[in-house]
Design an enzyme around this catalytic site. Structure first.
Site, mmCIF file in Angstrom:
data_model
loop_
_atom_site.group_PDB
_atom_site.id
_atom_site.type_symbol
_atom_site.label_atom_id
_atom_site.label_comp_id
_atom_site.label_asym_id
_atom_site.label_seq_id
_atom_site.Cartn_x
_atom_site.Cartn_y
_atom_site.Cartn_z
ATOM 1 N N CYS A 94 -13.079 12.414 2.012
ATOM 2 C CA CYS A 94 -12.603 13.775 1.781
ATOM 3 C C CYS A 94 -12.000 13.761 0.384
ATOM 4 O O CYS A 94 -10.910 13.242 0.185
ATOM 5 C CB CYS A 94 -11.559 14.190 2.816
ATOM 6 S SG CYS A 94 -10.815 15.795 2.449
ATOM 7 N N CYS A 120 -8.693 16.224 0.042
ATOM 8 C CA CYS A 120 -7.425 15.881 0.712
ATOM 9 C C CYS A 120 -7.623 14.615 1.529
ATOM 10 O O CYS A 120 -7.703 13.533 0.954
ATOM 11 C CB CYS A 120 -6.849 17.049 1.506
ATOM 12 S SG CYS A 120 -7.988 18.027 2.506
ATOM 13 N N SER A 121 -7.748 14.715 2.855
ATOM 14 C CA SER A 121 -7.864 13.499 3.671
ATOM 15 C C SER A 121 -8.468 13.794 5.029
ATOM 16 O O SER A 121 -8.193 13.091 5.990
ATOM 17 C CB SER A 121 -6.490 12.893 3.890
ATOM 18 O OG SER A 121 -5.715 13.810 4.650
ATOM 19 N N CYS A 122 -9.306 14.848 5.132
ATOM 20 C CA CYS A 122 -9.818 15.272 6.428
ATOM 21 C C CYS A 122 -10.608 14.150 7.104
ATOM 22 O O CYS A 122 -11.402 13.461 6.472
ATOM 23 C CB CYS A 122 -10.706 16.501 6.257
ATOM 24 S SG CYS A 122 -9.807 17.890 5.540
#
Lengths: 206, 211
Positions: free
Chosen positions: A103, A106-108
Site C-alpha cells: 500500500c 498508507c498501510s492497507c
C-alpha cells in the site's frame, strides 16, 4: 501556551494517552471498548488465518475455485470477515508469476486474513521502492527470483484487500491441511516469500 | 491529497530493506503500550461513534506538515490523524489535549473543499484499455501520482461499491461506485529506470478515461 515548556512537543505516548483521557472526560469511550478492540487486533487477526485458507485451497478444488472467484465468500467460510476484509481478492501465483502486495499511500492490508501490517510493510523503503524495483527489493529480503518469473505488484489504493495464494510445493502430496498451513507465513501471504519445505530452508530464530 | 508527502510510490532515494523474509513472528503486534490506541481510538470514532470515516482519517494524516509526517512513527501518525479529527468534529479541544499531554500537540493542517465523483457513463470491462486522468486537484485522492496520465488494462471490476474517497474524505456524502484493478507495465510508468514487471492499482472509475 506562553509557558516555554508547553512549546515542546509531547511524546507520542503522552499524546496518545492524553487523547484517550480527553475522550473519557467527554464520556465518549464505552466501558471495555478499547480493551476488546485491542484483543481482536492482537488475537483474532492473524496470518495463521490466511494460512488455513491457503491450505484448504490446496486440498479442495471446489474451495480453490471459490477463493479465486469470490475470495470474500471463501474467507467468510472460516469466519474471516469484518473490518478491512469486506472485499478480499486472492492472487494466485504460478511458477512464472509472483504476486506481491503493498500500500504505497498508507498501510492497507486484509486484517482478518493477514493480520495487522508488519513494520517493514509500512516502511518508507518498501512503500516507495517495491512498485518500481520489485525484483531488487525482493532480493534484498531474500527472495531471488529467476528472470522468467514475472513480478506483479498490487497497490492497495482503494478498498480491495488482497492475499497471495502461493503454489503448493512439490513433495507435500501426503501432507495434512494443518501441516500445509504451517508452510504459509505472513510474508508468503504478502508475496515476498515462497513456501518452502523445512528441510530445504535454514530455520531462522524467532 | 494529490502530490502529498505520503504519496511515496516510485519516489527515489530510500535505502535498502532492513527486513529478511520469514524472520519475524506476528506477535507482539504492538511494540509500545500506547500504539494500540491509534487503531482502537480510530475505530471508536469511525465505527462506534460514527464521527468520521476511514478516508477522513487517511486524509487527516496526509494533511500533516510534511516534515512531521516523515519523522513520526507509523502509530504516531495515526494518533495525530485521529486526534485531529476528534478536534475538528468538536469532540475534544486542542487546548485540553495540550494540558493533558503537558506539551505541544501538533495536529493536521486545515481541511480543503473536496470534489464530487465523475464515474464513467458506461462501466469499463475487463480487458479494456484505459488512461488515468492527467489532472491535479487540492484534496484527498486515492490515485497514486505515479499512474497519473498513464495507460493500463482493466483486469477486474469489483462487484462491491464504495463511496468516492475525494468526497467522503472531506466529510461529504457520496454515491458508491465499483473500482477497477488496472494493470500497468513498469516500462509505461518509469521507462527503463525501473525493474521489469507489472503493477496493478485499484482505481475508482472517476480517475479513469477510455484509452
Amino acid at each position: 501556551m506562553n509557558d516555554h515548556s508547553m512549546n515542546t512537543v509531547a511524546s507520542a505516548s503522552d499524546r496518545a494517552f492524553a487523547l484517550k483521557k480527553a475522550l473519557e472526560e467527554q464520556a465518549l469511550v464505552p466501558e471495555g471498548y478499547i480493551e476488546t478492540f485491542t484483543e481482536i487486533m492482537e488475537n483474532d487477526f492473524d496470518p495463521a488465518n490466511g494460512a488455513r485458507v491457503v491450505a484448504r485451497a490446496w486440498v479442495d478444488p471446489t474451495f480453490h475455485q471459490l477463493l479465486l472467484t469470490d475470495g470474500t465468500a471463501a474467507c467468510a467460510q472460516f469466519g474471516y470477515t469484518g473490518v478491512q476484509g469486506e472485499y478480499i481478492v486472492a492472487l494466485e501465483n504460478t511458477p512464472t508469476l509472483q504476486n506481491v502486495i503493498v500500500c504505497t499511500l498508507c498501510s492497507c492490508t486484509a486484517w482478518p486474513v493477514l493480520g495487522l501490517p508488519p513494520d517493514w510493510y509500512k516502511s518508507f523503503e518498501y512503500r516507495s521502492r517495491v512498485v518500481r524495483e520489485a525484483r531488487t527489493v525482493l532480493r534484498e529480503m531474500g527472495l531471488d527470483l529467476p528472470k522468467e518469473v514475472e513480478i506483479r505488484v498490487w497497490d492497495t489504493s482503494a478498498e480491495t484487500r488482497y492475499m497471495v495464494l502461493p503454489f503448493r510445493p512439490s513433495g507435500t502430496e501426503d501432507w495434512t491441511e494443518e501441516q500445509l498451513a504451517s508452510l504459509v507465513t505472513k510474508d508468503v501471504l504478502i508475496g515476498i516469500a515462497r513456501p518452502e519445505l523445512p528441510a530445504l530452508q535454514p530455520r531462522v530464530n524467532q | 491529497m494529490m502530490d502529498g508527502i505520503h504519496d511515496l510510490g516510485g519516489v527515489q532515494g530510500f535505502g535498502p530493506m532492513q527486513h529478511s523474509a520469514n524472520s519475524l513472528s506476528y506477535k507482539p503486534v504492538f511494540h509500545e503500550n500506547w500504539e494500540h490506541l491509534g487503531y482502537s481510538l480510530l475505530f471508536l470514532g469511525a465505527g462506534e461513534l460514527g464521527l468520521f470515516n476511514v478516508d477522513e482519517l487517511r486524509h487527516a494524516i496526509e494533511r500533516m506538515e510534511p516534515r512531521q509526517y516523515l519523522t513520526s512513527s507509523y502509530y504516531d501518525r495515526i494518533i495525530v490523524g485521529v486526534a485531529s479529527l476528534f478536534v475538528e468534529k468538536g469532540a475534544v479541544t486542542r487546548q485540553r489535549l495540550e494540558e493533558l499531554a503537558a506539551g505541544a500537540y501538533p495536529l493536521a493542517l486545515p481541511l480543503g473543499a473536496g470534489r464530487a465523483a465523475s464515474p464513467p457513463h458506461i462501466p469499463f470491462q475487463s480487458g479494456e484499455r484505459v488512461r488515468v486522468r492527467d489532472e491535479h486537484f487540492n484534496g484527498h485522492v486515492r490515485m497514486p501520482g505515479y499512474v497519473r496520465g498513464k495507460h493500463g488494462v482493466v483486469v477486474h471490476r469489483t462487484t462491491h461499491e464504495w463511496p468516492f474517497p475525494d468526497t467522503v474524505g472531506h466529510g461529504l456524502p457520496s454515491a458508491s461506485e465499483p473500482t477497477y484493478h488496472v494493470l500497468f507495465t513498469t516500462q509505461e510508468l518509469w521507462g527503463d529506470a525501473a525493474d521489469a514487471g507489472t503493477v496493478v492499482v485499484d482505481l475508482f472509475g472517476s480517475y479513469l478515461l477510455k484509452a
